[in-house]
Design a protein around this motif. Sequence first.
Motif, PDB file in Angstrom:
ATOM      1  N   GLY A 124       0.809  -1.211   0.000  1.00 56.28           N
ATOM      2  CA  GLY A 124       0.000   0.000   0.000  1.00 56.28           C
ATOM      3  C   GLY A 124       0.842   1.260   0.000  1.00 56.28           C
ATOM      4  N   TYR A 125       1.952   1.247   0.737  1.00 54.15           N
ATOM      5  CA  TYR A 125       2.836   2.423   0.744  1.00 54.15           C
ATOM      6  C   TYR A 125       3.481   2.622  -0.619  1.00 54.15           C
ATOM      7  CZ  TYR A 125       6.543   5.623   2.144  1.00 54.15           C
ATOM      8  OH  TYR A 125       7.384   6.710   2.249  1.00 54.15           O
ATOM      9  N   ALA A 126       3.898   1.542  -1.255  1.00 50.61           N
ATOM     10  CA  ALA A 126       4.516   1.653  -2.579  1.00 50.61           C
ATOM     11  C   ALA A 126       3.526   2.191  -3.608  1.00 50.61           C
ATOM     12  CB  ALA A 126       5.046   0.290  -3.019  1.00 50.61           C
ATOM     13  N   LEU A 127       2.288   1.719  -3.560  1.00 52.55           N
ATOM     14  CA  LEU A 127       1.289   2.192  -4.521  1.00 52.55           C
ATOM     15  C   LEU A 127       0.873   3.633  -4.264  1.00 52.55           C
ATOM     16  CD1 LEU A 127      -1.034  -0.957  -4.732  1.00 52.55           C
ATOM     17  CD2 LEU A 127       0.647  -0.201  -6.423  1.00 52.55           C
ATOM     18  N   ALA A 128       0.950   4.078  -3.023  1.00 51.32           N
ATOM     19  CA  ALA A 128       0.460   5.411  -2.687  1.00 51.32           C
ATOM     20  C   ALA A 128       1.534   6.489  -2.745  1.00 51.32           C
ATOM     21  CB  ALA A 128      -0.170   5.386  -1.293  1.00 51.32           C
ATOM     22  N   ARG A 129       2.770   6.166  -2.338  1.00 45.42           N
ATOM     23  CA  ARG A 129       3.763   7.223  -2.138  1.00 45.42           C
ATOM     24  C   ARG A 129       4.958   7.146  -3.073  1.00 45.42           C
ATOM     25  NH1 ARG A 129       0.756  10.428   1.096  1.00 45.42           N
ATOM     26  NH2 ARG A 129       2.599  11.469   1.911  1.00 45.42           N
ATOM     27  N   LEU A 130       5.203   6.000  -3.675  1.00 43.94           N
ATOM     28  CA  LEU A 130       6.373   5.872  -4.545  1.00 43.94           C
ATOM     29  C   LEU A 130       5.972   6.082  -5.992  1.00 43.94           C
ATOM     30  CD1 LEU A 130       8.170   2.797  -2.910  1.00 43.94           C
ATOM     31  CD2 LEU A 130       8.378   5.240  -2.349  1.00 43.94           C
ATOM     32  N   ARG A 131       6.922   6.519  -6.789  1.00 46.52           N
ATOM     33  CA  ARG A 131       6.704   6.741  -8.209  1.00 46.52           C
ATOM     34  C   ARG A 131       7.509   5.713  -8.989  1.00 46.52           C
ATOM     35  NH1 ARG A 131       3.496   9.112  -5.926  1.00 46.52           N
ATOM     36  NH2 ARG A 131       2.916  11.325  -6.011  1.00 46.52           N
ATOM     37  N   PHE A 132       6.825   4.858  -9.703  1.00 47.97           N
ATOM     38  CA  PHE A 132       7.490   3.840 -10.517  1.00 47.97           C
ATOM     39  C   PHE A 132       6.596   3.512 -11.695  1.00 47.97           C
ATOM     40  CE2 PHE A 132       5.051   1.728  -7.230  1.00 47.97           C
ATOM     41  CZ  PHE A 132       4.351   0.746  -7.905  1.00 47.97           C
ATOM     42  N   ALA A 133       7.199   2.955 -12.729  1.00 52.23           N
ATOM     43  CA  ALA A 133       6.461   2.619 -13.941  1.00 52.23           C
ATOM     44  C   ALA A 133       5.489   1.479 -13.657  1.00 52.23           C
ATOM     45  CB  ALA A 133       7.433   2.227 -15.061  1.00 52.23           C
ATOM     46  N   GLY A 134       4.259   1.625 -14.128  1.00 45.71           N
ATOM     47  CA  GLY A 134       3.265   0.581 -13.945  1.00 45.71           C
ATOM     48  C   GLY A 134       2.525   0.650 -12.626  1.00 45.71           C
ATOM     49  N   MET A 187      -4.853  -0.099   2.784  1.00 50.19           N
ATOM     50  CA  MET A 187      -3.629   0.567   3.197  1.00 50.19           C
ATOM     51  C   MET A 187      -3.229   1.651   2.206  1.00 50.19           C
ATOM     52  SD  MET A 187      -2.969  -0.779   6.082  1.00 50.19           S
ATOM     53  CE  MET A 187      -1.465   0.154   6.299  1.00 50.19           C
ATOM     54  N   ARG A 188      -3.436   1.411   0.930  1.00 54.37           N
ATOM     55  CA  ARG A 188      -3.111   2.432  -0.079  1.00 54.37           C
ATOM     56  C   ARG A 188      -3.928   3.694   0.155  1.00 54.37           C
ATOM     57  NH1 ARG A 188      -5.848   4.027  -4.510  1.00 54.37           N
ATOM     58  NH2 ARG A 188      -4.644   5.081  -6.166  1.00 54.37           N
ATOM     59  N   ASN A 189      -5.230   3.545   0.379  1.00 52.53           N
ATOM     60  CA  ASN A 189      -6.068   4.724   0.602  1.00 52.53           C
ATOM     61  C   ASN A 189      -5.672   5.460   1.880  1.00 52.53           C
ATOM     62  OD1 ASN A 189      -7.511   4.169  -1.710  1.00 52.53           O
ATOM     63  ND2 ASN A 189      -9.142   3.071  -0.646  1.00 52.53           N
ATOM     64  N   ALA A 190      -5.264   4.715   2.902  1.00 52.56           N
ATOM     65  CA  ALA A 190      -4.839   5.359   4.149  1.00 52.56           C
ATOM     66  C   ALA A 190      -3.553   6.156   3.935  1.00 52.56           C
ATOM     67  CB  ALA A 190      -4.639   4.312   5.239  1.00 52.56           C
ATOM     68  N   PHE A 191      -2.595   5.574   3.204  1.00 51.90           N
ATOM     69  CA  PHE A 191      -1.342   6.294   2.942  1.00 51.90           C
ATOM     70  C   PHE A 191      -1.557   7.479   2.006  1.00 51.90           C
ATOM     71  CE2 PHE A 191       0.808   2.148   4.035  1.00 51.90           C
ATOM     72  CZ  PHE A 191       1.427   2.640   5.179  1.00 51.90           C
ATOM     73  N   LEU A 192      -2.512   7.384   1.091  1.00 55.04           N
ATOM     74  CA  LEU A 192      -2.758   8.477   0.161  1.00 55.04           C
ATOM     75  C   LEU A 192      -3.215   9.741   0.871  1.00 55.04           C
ATOM     76  CD1 LEU A 192      -4.519   6.950  -3.001  1.00 55.04           C
ATOM     77  CD2 LEU A 192      -2.361   8.213  -2.916  1.00 55.04           C
ATOM     78  N   PHE A 296     -12.496   1.566  14.875  1.00 57.08           N
ATOM     79  CA  PHE A 296     -13.366   2.677  14.502  1.00 57.08           C
ATOM     80  C   PHE A 296     -12.562   3.890  14.051  1.00 57.08           C
ATOM     81  CE2 PHE A 296     -16.254   0.274  17.352  1.00 57.08           C
ATOM     82  CZ  PHE A 296     -17.264   0.055  16.428  1.00 57.08           C
ATOM     83  N   ARG A 297     -11.360   4.045  14.573  1.00 61.82           N
ATOM     84  CA  ARG A 297     -10.518   5.125  14.084  1.00 61.82           C
ATOM     85  C   ARG A 297     -10.012   4.814  12.683  1.00 61.82           C
ATOM     86  NH1 ARG A 297      -5.018   6.523  17.161  1.00 61.82           N
ATOM     87  NH2 ARG A 297      -4.274   4.807  15.860  1.00 61.82           N
ATOM     88  N   GLY A 298      -9.755   3.535  12.426  1.00 63.44           N
ATOM     89  CA  GLY A 298      -9.270   3.155  11.106  1.00 63.44           C
ATOM     90  C   GLY A 298     -10.335   3.252  10.034  1.00 63.44           C
ATOM     91  N   VAL A 299     -11.608   3.044  10.419  1.00 62.86           N
ATOM     92  CA  VAL A 299     -12.686   3.203   9.451  1.00 62.86           C
ATOM     93  C   VAL A 299     -12.760   4.639   8.961  1.00 62.86           C
ATOM     94  CG1 VAL A 299     -15.195   3.097   9.160  1.00 62.86           C
ATOM     95  CG2 VAL A 299     -14.008   1.260  10.349  1.00 62.86           C
ATOM     96  N   GLY A 300     -12.454   5.582   9.841  1.00 62.94           N
ATOM     97  CA  GLY A 300     -12.507   6.985   9.450  1.00 62.94           C
ATOM     98  C   GLY A 300     -11.261   7.472   8.734  1.00 62.94           C
ATOM     99  N   GLU A 301     -10.155   6.761   8.833  1.00 66.15           N
ATOM    100  CA  GLU A 301      -8.945   7.183   8.146  1.00 66.15           C
ATOM    101  C   GLU A 301      -9.146   7.083   6.640  1.00 66.15           C
ATOM    102  OE1 GLU A 301      -5.465   5.965  11.369  1.00 66.15           O
ATOM    103  OE2 GLU A 301      -5.713   4.845   9.516  1.00 66.15           O
ATOM    104  N   GLY A 302      -8.765   8.096   5.966  1.00 68.47           N
ATOM    105  CA  GLY A 302      -8.959   8.130   4.535  1.00 68.47           C
ATOM    106  C   GLY A 302     -10.241   8.810   4.127  1.00 68.47           C
ATOM    107  N   ALA A 303     -11.170   9.010   5.069  1.00 68.08           N
ATOM    108  CA  ALA A 303     -12.405   9.705   4.734  1.00 68.08           C
ATOM    109  C   ALA A 303     -12.184  11.223   4.649  1.00 68.08           C
ATOM    110  CB  ALA A 303     -13.481   9.396   5.783  1.00 68.08           C
ATOM    111  N   VAL A 304     -11.311  11.747   5.516  1.00 68.34           N
ATOM    112  CA  VAL A 304     -10.994  13.169   5.506  1.00 68.34           C
ATOM    113  C   VAL A 304      -9.532  13.325   5.183  1.00 68.34           C
ATOM    114  CG1 VAL A 304     -10.986  15.302   6.830  1.00 68.34           C
ATOM    115  CG2 VAL A 304     -12.772  13.610   7.229  1.00 68.34           C
ATOM    116  N   LYS A 305      -9.235  14.138   4.214  1.00 64.63           N
ATOM    117  CA  LYS A 305      -7.857  14.299   3.771  1.00 64.63           C
ATOM    118  C   LYS A 305      -7.153  15.325   4.629  1.00 64.63           C
ATOM    119  CE  LYS A 305      -5.392  14.192  -0.596  1.00 64.63           C
ATOM    120  NZ  LYS A 305      -5.513  14.270  -2.052  1.00 64.63           N
ATOM    121  N   GLY A 306      -5.878  15.081   4.873  1.00 62.93           N
ATOM    122  CA  GLY A 306      -5.088  16.042   5.604  1.00 62.93           C
ATOM    123  C   GLY A 306      -4.800  15.619   7.023  1.00 62.93           C
TER     124      GLY A 306
END
Length: 306
Positions: A124-134, A187-192, A296-306
């Motif tokens: 999830g971290y690689a898909l959200a924060r790293l830049r790579f081909a594909g 995990m990707r959405n949480a890291f994003l 319940f805290r994890g359900v809300g993570e990713g719902a509000v950005k920042g």
Amino acid sequence: MSVTAKTRPEHRAPRPAAVRGRRSALTDRDGHSVRGWELVVRYALLLLVLALTIGPFLWQLSTSLKGPTEDIYSSPPSFLPEHPTLHNYTRVAATIPVWDYALNSLKVAAASVVTNCVGCALAGYALARLRFAGRRAATLVFLLATLVPVESIIIAQFTTMRELGLNNTLIGVVLPSCVSALNVLLMRNAFLNLPHEVEEAAYVDGANVWQRFWYIALPSVKGTLAVVAIFAFMGAWDDFLWPLIVLNDPSKFTLTIGLNYLHGTFANDQRLVAAGTIIAVAPLIVLFACLQRYFFRGVGEGAVKG
């Protein structure tokens, strides 16, 4: 001659909202007014959902505590046992090696939790924060993998485990679900939704990608990590079809398979089955009770950005 001034009408204090209009004084959590009948309907629906959700579990618990002399098929049904007893639980342990099965299930579930938390967090971290081909293609692959029914690939999974020599092993039970596509996307959405400024500041200070992942990104998504752990544990603990296919040694059976032996061909004691069901459900309740705050805290993570 004195002139008597006309007295002006005094300014009246504003009346409360309940006096000004017929609006109800009850409000919901968003501050919107709620009428009395609306509140009754809400609570009625909540009680109905609670009964449908918790009712079967409470009935199984009641059945497991009833003695052999009590009629579990009485009409009207008796919810509370007259003479509660734990004898049915000891009978389960005497009928099947339930604690050995529970230990096997615990090994599989613990391994699934570790592999999912580690693998899904890294992916999830690689898909959200790293830049790579594909990267977008890889995200699409994980998304499509969530749409594939397990039954459609179970033969291919069994063939793969047989070729690897892992059939009839607990590793073969864990391996196909060690990294879930759904958990990777969670995990990707949480890291994003983490602020980029914090990670950029760490990059300026000389932190490499592993340090940014371990010290900055991962501690910020503990709630989502708890959700992944709960999903992984529940999926491995409750799985019945795949262990039934890949295992044939009774000493390696998981709890879901072992409890199936409580159903006899010529005898079927529902008290025994209910006691086995409670034994199987109890670890899930304990796990959720321990991690509910993070869940319940994890359900809300990713719902509000920042």
